[in-house]
Design a protein around this motif. Structure first.
Motif, short mmCIF file in Angstrom:
data_model
loop_
_atom_site.label_atom_id
_atom_site.label_comp_id
_atom_site.label_asym_id
_atom_site.label_seq_id
_atom_site.Cartn_x
_atom_site.Cartn_y
_atom_site.Cartn_z
N TYR A 1 1.69 10.22 -6.08
CA TYR A 1 2.21 9.61 -4.76
C TYR A 1 2.40 10.64 -3.72
O TYR A 1 2.89 11.82 -4.22
N LYS B 1 -4.52 0.15 -1.68
CA LYS B 1 -4.11 -1.17 -1.23
C LYS B 1 -4.76 -2.24 -1.87
O LYS B 1 -5.55 -1.85 -3.10
N ASN C 1 0.78 -1.20 0.09
CA ASN C 1 0.06 -0.02 0.20
C ASN C 1 0.72 1.25 0.09
O ASN C 1 2.03 1.33 0.43
N ASP D 1 4.17 10.36 -0.56
CA ASP D 1 4.90 10.20 0.40
C ASP D 1 6.22 10.31 0.07
O ASP D 1 6.78 11.04 -1.18
N ARG E 1 -2.96 10.87 -3.59
CA ARG E 1 -3.96 11.64 -3.93
C ARG E 1 -4.43 11.45 -5.41
O ARG E 1 -3.65 11.45 -6.18
N TYR F 1 -12.06 3.06 -4.81
CA TYR F 1 -11.74 4.32 -4.34
C TYR F 1 -12.64 5.41 -4.53
O TYR F 1 -12.92 5.68 -5.99
N THR G 1 0.45 5.93 0.05
CA THR G 1 -0.33 7.04 0.03
C THR G 1 -0.38 7.93 -0.91
O THR G 1 0.43 8.00 -1.65
N ASP H 1 -6.17 12.82 1.13
CA ASP H 1 -5.09 11.52 1.01
C ASP H 1 -5.73 10.20 1.14
O ASP H 1 -6.73 10.31 1.58
N ARG H 2 -5.29 9.47 0.16
CA ARG H 2 -6.26 8.17 0.07
C ARG H 2 -4.91 6.92 0.35
O ARG H 2 -3.59 7.08 0.02
N GLU H 3 -5.29 5.79 0.66
CA GLU H 3 -4.39 4.66 0.76
C GLU H 3 -4.52 3.86 -0.18
O GLU H 3 -5.78 3.06 -0.28
#
Lengths: 409, 385
Positions: B194, B164, B125, B196, B129, B170, B127, B160-162
C-alpha cells in the motif's frame, strides 16, 4: 415317604431362600461399602435378635437360634441340624434443641448353622454383618466474596464377623461354649466442600479403613432347678490390623499407612427367672474397660469404663390372636457411654423397649417386632440430648428346633 | 502477591458447637451403637474439614505478547491497504514451471491480473507499488520482514500504481517476466504494498477465490499464456507500537501469562480459578473474536512445544464486559498436583491466520487494571493418624 421327602426338600429350599435373602440384605453392604467410624468405639458386631432387643438387649438366655451368638454355651442346646437367618434395617431420627433432624440408619444381617457333633457337643458357624449407611452433617459458610459453600461430613461403615461356635452340655445344669471369630471392618470418613454455585468444583477428602482381626469368646450357662438361669460371656479384646488410605481431590496429598486398633474385652452376665409358666424376668449387665481402647486417634484420657444394665419382662401368652396368643415383652436399659461429651461431662443413655412376636405352628418361621424409645445425654448435664425412637422388625426362618426346649409363645 | 487468610476462629467455634450437637443427634442409644464415639476421633470426628480461602492477586509480571510471523494465507481474498492500525500487503508468487516451449519465446506484453472483490468494506481504488521479493514466498512461511529492494514499475516506468476495479490488468516489465519464464531470475514473488496513509483497504480474489489472479503473457509470435499463482497471502503489520498486552491475528500475537503459585500450598484443592484481564477501551476489532486459553508444554515461545499443550477454555471477546474472565480451575489443580508442568497460560485467537483482528489488555505494569488471578481453594481435610 415321597410326600414327606418332598416336604423336607421344600422346607430346605425355603430355608435356603430365606438365608440368601438375609445375606443379600447385609452382606454386600457390610463387605463392599462397609465403612465404620460411626460405630467403632464400643461396638462389636452386635449379636442381634429382635426378641432380645425387646427384653432390654444383650439377653443371652433366650432360646431362639439367632441368640446362639450371644453366648456360645447355648450352642449346646442344638440337638439336630439347625439353621436361622435374619436381616433387618433400622433408621434413627435424632433431634435436639439445637439441631433440627438427622437420620442414622443401618442394616444388619445374621445367620447361623449349628449341628450336634456328639451327644453333648454341638458346633455352629455364624455370620453377623452390620452396615451403617452414610450419615453426616453440613456446615454452611461463605467466602469473603459472599460465595456460599457447605462442608459436608459423612461417615459410614460396617463390621462383619464369622464366629465358629462350640457348645458343650456338661450336665443338665451346666453348659459351656466358646467362639473363634474372624472380624473384618471397613469404614469411610469423608469431607466434601461444595459450593452453591454449581460451576465451582467440589473438593473431596476421604479416609478409608480396612481392618482385620480375630476375636474369641467363652460362655457358660447355668440352669439350676427352680426356673433360674444364669449366663456369663467373655469376649476377648480384638486387635485390628488396619490399612488406612487417604485420598484427596488434589492427589498430591494421597497416602497410605498402617495402624493398629485395640477393642477392649467385654464381660456380660445375664439372668433369667421364669417364676411362672407364662412369665419370666430377665436381667443383663455388661462391662468393658474402654480406657484400654487404642487406635483411631481417640483420646485415651477421655475414655472410661462402660457399664450396661438392662432388664426385661416377658408375658408369654398375653395377646389372643386366632388360636394362639402372642407374647408381650418389656425391657429397659441404661448405659453410661465410655466417653464424655465435648464439654467433659459423662453421657448417659436410657432406653425402653416394647415387643412381641409370632411363631408359625411348625416353628420354622417367626416374626418379632420391638419398639424402642429413649434418650441419650441431657440438655442440663451435657448441653445436648438426643431422643431415639426405633422400630425393629425381624423375620427368621429356622429348621426344626428342639421342640421340648422351644420357648412357648 | 499475598493472600489474606481469613480469620476462621468464629467459624471454628461454631463448627465445634454444631458438631457436638451432631454427635448426640446421631446417637442411637443402644449400648453397641455408639455414634457419640465419633466425638473421640480427634476430639470429635477425628478429622477437620479443609479451610476455604478466596483471594485475588495481581500477576507478578512476565506477562508478554509474543509475535509469530505467520500470515493470512488460506483466505479467498487478498488485501492491500491499512485499517485499525494494521497495514495489509498482498503477496503472490506466480508459477512458471509449466512454461514449456514458452521459454523459447519472447515476451511482448505481461500483466498481473487481479480481480477486485466488490463489497462495501473495500474501497474502489488505492495506490500501491509492486515489489519483487528477494526470497521465495511459500504459503506457511513466517516472514519477519519483507525484502522490498526492487520495485517493479509499470511499462511506463511509473513506480506507483492505482489498483482499481477496471481494468484488472497491471502491466509487468516484459523482460522481467521473460527472465522468470526462462528461469534466469527466480520468480520469488510479488509484494503489493500500500502506498498511501489513509484507512482504506482494497480487496481482490486470492488463488482460492472465485477469480484467481494470474500472470497473463502475450508473446511476440502472437501466442498467449496465462500463468497461475502458486502461493499467495496477506502480510500484515501494525502501524503503531503498544505497551499493552495484545492478542492479534494477521499479525499473530499471543499473550503468555506465567503464574507464580509459590504462595499456594501444593496440596490445596481448587474450587474455582479465573484469570481476569481488563480490556483497553476501543482496542478490539475484527469479525471473529473467539479466543482460547491453553497451558503450553513449554514456557519458551521459541520452542515448538510452546504451540502444544492442554486446552483450558474458549471464549468470545466482548469489550463491553470490561473484563475477560477465563476459567482455569482444573488446569490450576493439575499444575498444583504436579500432573501438569507450570508453564503458565497462553491466550490466542481461535483459527489464527484467518483475518486481521486484535484486542488489547492492560499488562501487569498497571497495578489496578493488570491481569489478576482470582482463586477459591481449600486445604485438604486433616485426618488424624
Amino acid at each position: 415317604v415321597t410326600v414327606n421327602a418332598l416336604r423336607r426338600t421344600r422346607r430346605w429350599l425355603l430355608s435356603l431362600l430365606v438365608a440368601l435373602l438375609a445375606l443379600a440384605s447385609g452382606w454386600g453392604n457390610a463387605e463392599a461399602d462397609s465403612k465404620w467410624a460411626l460405630v467403632f468405639l464400643g461396638d462389636r458386631v452386635w449379636s442381634g435378635d429382635i426378641r432380645a432387643v425387646g427384653l432390654g438387649s444383650d439377653m443371652q438366655l433366650i432360646e431362639d437360634s439367632l441368640a446362639l451368638q450371644l453366648n456360645p454355651a447355648t450352642t449346646a442346646n442344638v440337638n439336630k441340624f439347625t439353621f436361622a437367618a435374619d436381616g433387618y434395617f433400622s433408621s434413627d431420627r435424632g433431634s435436639s434443641e439445637e439441631f433440627n433432624e438427622t437420620d442414622a440408619s443401618f442394616t444388619f444381617s445374621s445367620f447361623i448353622f449349628a449341628v450336634p457333633l456328639l451327644k453333648r457337643l454341638s458346633v455352629g458357624l455364624g455370620y453377623r454383618g452390620r452396615y451403617n449407611a452414610p450419615s453426616g452433617i453440613v456446615f454452611i459458610d461463605e467466602t469473603d466474596g459472599g460465595k456460599a459453600f457447605g462442608q459436608f461430613y459423612s461417615r459410614s461403615g460396617g463390621l462383619i464377623s464369622f464366629p465358629f461356635l462350640a457348645g458343650l452340655r456338661v450336665t443338665s445344669y451346666l453348659q459351656l461354649g466358646g467362639t473363634i471369630s474372624i472380624e473384618r471392618g471397613n469404614y469411610e470418613n469423608s469431607w466434601r466442600i461444595e459450593f452453591q454455585d454449581p460451576t465451582y468444583n467440589v473438593a473431596l477428602s476421604t479416609q478409608t479403613w480396612d481392618m482385620k482381626g480375630t476375636g474369641y469368646s467363652a460362655g457358660l450357662v447355668l440352669r439350676p432347678p427352680g426356673g433360674l438361669s444364669l449366663g456369663v460371656t467373655w469376649e476377648s479384646e480384638i486387635e485390628y490390623d488396619t490399612d488406612v488410605r487417604e485420598q484427596f481431590t488434589n492427589p498430591i496429598s494421597n497416602k497410605k499407612y498402617n495402624e493398629t486398633s485395640l477393642l477392649p474385652e467385654r464381660w456380660t452376665v445375664s439372668g433369667l427367672w421364669q417364676f411362672h409358666r407364662k412369665l419370666a424376668l430377665y436381667g443383663t449387665w455388661s462391662y468393658s474397660d474402654f480406657t484400654k481402647f487404642s487406635g483411631m486417634a481417640f483420646l485415651s484420657d477421655r475414655l472410661y469404663e462402660q457399664h450396661f444394665i438392662s432388664g426385661g419382662f416377658e408375658f408369654l401368652r398375653a395377646i389372643p390372636m386366632r388360636k394362639s396368643r402372642l407374647p408381650i415383652r418389656l425391657g429397659a436399659s441404661f448405659t453410661q457411654l465410655p466417653y464424655d461429651n465435648p464439654a467433659g461431662t459423662r453421657v448417659d443413655s436410657y432406653l425402653v423397649d416394647l415387643g412381641s412376636g409370632w411363631i408359625s405352628r411348625s416353628g420354622k418361621a417367626k416374626i418379632d417386632i420391638t419398639l424402642q424409645g429413649g434418650v441419650t445425654g441431657s440438655v442440663e448435664t451435657n448441653g445436648l440430648e438426643n431422643r431415639v425412637f426405633r422400630i425393629y422388625i425381624g423375620l427368621s426362618g429356622a429348621e426344626e428346633w428342639r421342640r421340648h426346649k422351644q420357648t412357648e409363645f | 502477591m499475598g493472600f489474606n487468610m481469613n480469620t476462621h476462629s468464629n467459624r471454628r467455634r461454631t463448627f465445634w458447637v454444631v458438631l457436638a450437637v451432631l454427635g448426640a443427634a446421631l446417637s442411637c442409644g443402644d449400648s453397641d451403637d455408639t455414634p457419640l464415639g465419633s466425638q473421640f476421633i480427634g476430639d470429635l470426628l477425628g478429622s477437620e474439614p479443609g479451610t476455604v480461602y478466596e483471594d485475588t492477586f495481581q500477576m507478578a509480571g512476565g506477562d508478554t505478547s509474543y509475535v509469530f510471523y505467520s500470515m493470512i494465507d488460506k483466505q479467498d481474498y487478498l488485501e492491500v491497504g491499512q485499517d485499525n492500525g494494521y497495514i495489509r500487503t498482498a503477496l503472490l508468487r506466480p508459477n512458471f514451471s509449466s512454461a514449456g516451449d514458452d521459454n523459447l519465446k519472447t515476451v511482448d506484453i505481461a500483466d498481473l491480473r487481479l480481480i477486485k472483490i466488490e463489497i462495501d468494506q473495500y474501497v474502489d481504488n488505492v495506490t500501491a507499488r509492486f515489489y519483487e521479493l528477494g526470497q521465495e514466498y511459500n504459503e506457511g512461511d513466517s516472514l519477519e520482514s519483507l525484502d522490498t529492494t526492487f520495485v517493479i514499475p509499470d511499462t511506463t516506468g511509473a513506480l506507483d500504481r492505482e489498483l482499481k476495479l477496471f481494468p484488472p490488468n497491471y502491466p509487468l516489465p516484459p523482460d522481467l517476466v521473460q527472465s522468470w519464464i526462462r528461469g534466469e531470475v527466480p520468480a520469488n514473488g510479488i509484494a503489493i504494498i500500500y502506498g498511501d496513509n489513509v484507512d482504506e483497504v482494497f480487496g481482490v480474489w486470492s488463488r482460492t477465490g472465485n477469480t484467481p489472479p494470474t500472470v497473463q503473457v502475450n508473446f511476440t509470435d502472437g501466442s498467449e499464456t496465462s500463468y497461475p499463482i502458486i502461493a499467495d497471502g496477506i502480510y500484515t503489520r501494525p502501524t503503531v507500537p503498544t505497551a499493552n498486552l495484545v492478542i492479534s491475528d494477521g499479525f499473530v500475537r499471543r499473550i503468555h501469562f506465567p503464574v507464580d503459585l509459590s504462595e499456594i500450598d501444593d496440596s490445596v484443592a481448587v474450587h474455582e480459578a479465573r484469570l481476569v484481564l481488563t480490556y483497553v477501551p476501543g482496542s478490539l476489532f475484527g469479525i471473529s473474536q473467539s479466543v482460547l486459553l491453553y497451558a503450553p508444554n513449554s514456557s519458551e515461545p521459541d520452542s515448538p512445544e510452546f504451540f502444544e499443550g492442554q486446552l483450558i477454555t474458549q471464549k468470545t471477546l466482548d469489550e463491553s464486559a470490561g473484563t475477560l474472565e477465563l476459567k482455569i480451575t482444573n488446569v490450576l489443580l493439575g499444575v498444583l498436583s504436579g500432573e501438569l508442568e507450570d508453564n503458565g497460560f497462553v491466550l490466542r485467537y481461535l483459527n489464527e491466520n484467518s483475518e486481521v483482528r486484535q484486542a488489547e489488555f492492560y499488562s501487569s505494569a498497571d497495578p489496578d487494571r493488570g491481569p489478576r488471578l482470582h482463586i477459591t481453594f481449600s486445604t485438604p481435610a486433616d485426618f488424624e493418624e
